[in-house]
Write a protein that holds these residues in place. Structure first.
Motif, PDB file in Angstrom:
ATOM      1  N   ARG A  14      51.574  27.162  73.845  1.00  0.00           N
ATOM      2  CA  ARG A  14      51.941  28.394  73.148  1.00  0.00           C
ATOM      3  C   ARG A  14      51.200  29.607  73.714  1.00  0.00           C
ATOM      4  O   ARG A  14      51.697  30.733  73.650  1.00  0.00           O
ATOM      5  N   THR A  15      50.008  29.377  74.280  1.00  0.00           N
ATOM      6  CA  THR A  15      49.255  30.469  74.881  1.00  0.00           C
ATOM      7  C   THR A  15      50.027  31.073  76.043  1.00  0.00           C
ATOM      8  O   THR A  15      50.198  32.297  76.141  1.00  0.00           O
ATOM      9  N   GLY A  18      53.358  32.794  75.045  1.00  0.00           N
ATOM     10  CA  GLY A  18      53.143  34.152  74.551  1.00  0.00           C
ATOM     11  C   GLY A  18      52.895  35.141  75.674  1.00  0.00           C
ATOM     12  O   GLY A  18      53.509  36.211  75.733  1.00  0.00           O
ATOM     13  N   VAL A  74      53.547  36.715  68.653  1.00  0.00           N
ATOM     14  CA  VAL A  74      52.811  35.948  69.663  1.00  0.00           C
ATOM     15  C   VAL A  74      51.382  35.673  69.206  1.00  0.00           C
ATOM     16  O   VAL A  74      50.883  34.543  69.271  1.00  0.00           O
ATOM     17  N   VAL A  78      49.424  31.919  67.864  1.00  0.00           N
ATOM     18  CA  VAL A  78      48.240  31.406  68.550  1.00  0.00           C
ATOM     19  C   VAL A  78      47.057  31.334  67.585  1.00  0.00           C
ATOM     20  O   VAL A  78      46.345  30.332  67.520  1.00  0.00           O
ATOM     21  N   ALA A 120      47.097  39.859  75.563  1.00  0.00           N
ATOM     22  CA  ALA A 120      48.552  39.980  75.378  1.00  0.00           C
ATOM     23  C   ALA A 120      49.058  41.397  75.665  1.00  0.00           C
ATOM     24  O   ALA A 120      49.972  41.571  76.494  1.00  0.00           O
TER      25      ALA A 120
END
Length: 266
Positions: A14-15, A18, A74, A78, A120
């Protein structure tokens, strides 16, 4: 411990999903503009009227739109996995059996998530600048009120905006961490934080917040636009910083209080 938590964070799918989404958004946006030769209408996004001639507008528009749902989404998913992910994997009890202490473990995880909150919007800004430059090059911008913004100041505006957006993102991450600690459910924690954002957006859009509008967490995501003013409007920027700090500190303190006292059954 922070390095170890970052290592674990970087090994999660998922890191990278994103960060990949952050990189993909400016590319898709530029591709759509080049194909259709149309962008957002003037007034819908910052500097939208200059989009077709100036690539410096690309990261500004994508940053503005990403703060509505994408960036919160996102970060929430996380951050929501910080504690709940360890519980579902059955590794939290093993971690706590070592002589590291719950407080040290908790804040190491929180620090790793905070760094992700910085990464991000930074990826979004970097790819947006590259995509915009390749598409149209950079030209000076016409700022609010017609005041000119040089290319150098425009690039600084992009990075300053990304940094300021990261602050309310950290506060939102604290909300997701709180849900992660209390529910031990990764998906539910991320969804809960996103639902909070949507509810606050709805309250703001319908005018239900009243005098509390400037102090909603979602209102802080637009404060970076004041960097484009001449002179810079510092009051809403400073308010964004301390309001985000209050939101983040409150939820992080609540999450820590639950974490250090709650039994771990897995």
């Amino acid at each position: 411990m922070i390095r170890w938590e970052l290592y674990k964070l970087l090994r999660q799918r998922r890191t990278f999903l994103g960060l990949g989404a952050m990189a993909l958004v400016p590319i898709l946006f530029v591709a759509a503009v080049e194909i259709t030769r149309r962008g957002p209408d003037a007034g819908e996004a910052p500097f939208a009227a200059q989009l077709l001639e100036n690539g410096l507008v690309v990261p500004l528009i994508t940053l503005a739109f990403a703060t509505f749902v994408l960036l919160p989404l996102v970060v929430a998913f996380v951050a929501g996995d910080t504690i709940a992910g360890e519980v579902s994997a059955g590794t939290l009890k093993t971690l706590l059996s070592r002589s590291i202490g719950r407080t040290r473990l908790f804040f190491s995880k929180a620090a790793a998530v905070a760094l992700y909150c910085l990464a991000a919007p930074a990826v979004l800004a970097a790819v947006g600048l590259a995509a915009g430059y390749l598409a149209s090059g950079f030209e000076p911008l016409a700022g609010p009120g017609g005041s000119p913004i040089s290319v150098g100041r425009g690039v600084a505006l992009v990075w300053g905006g990304a940094a300021l957006v990261a602050v309310p993102l950290m506060a939102l991450a604290a909300v997701a961490v709180f849900f992660s600690v209390t529910t031990h459910n990764s998906l539910g924690s991320g969804v809960g934080a996103v639902v909070l954002v949507l509810l606050l957006r709805l309250a703001s859009g319908l005018g239900l917040a009243g005098p509390l509008e400037p102090y909603l967490l979602t209102s802080q995501f637009e404060a970076w636009l004041n960097l484009a003013r001449d002179p810079i409007a510092w009051e809403p920027i400073v308010r964004s910083l301390w309001v985000s700090l209050l939101w983040g500190a409150a939820f992080l303190a609540a999450a820590w209080a639950v974490f250090v006292r709650r039994d771990v059954l897995s």
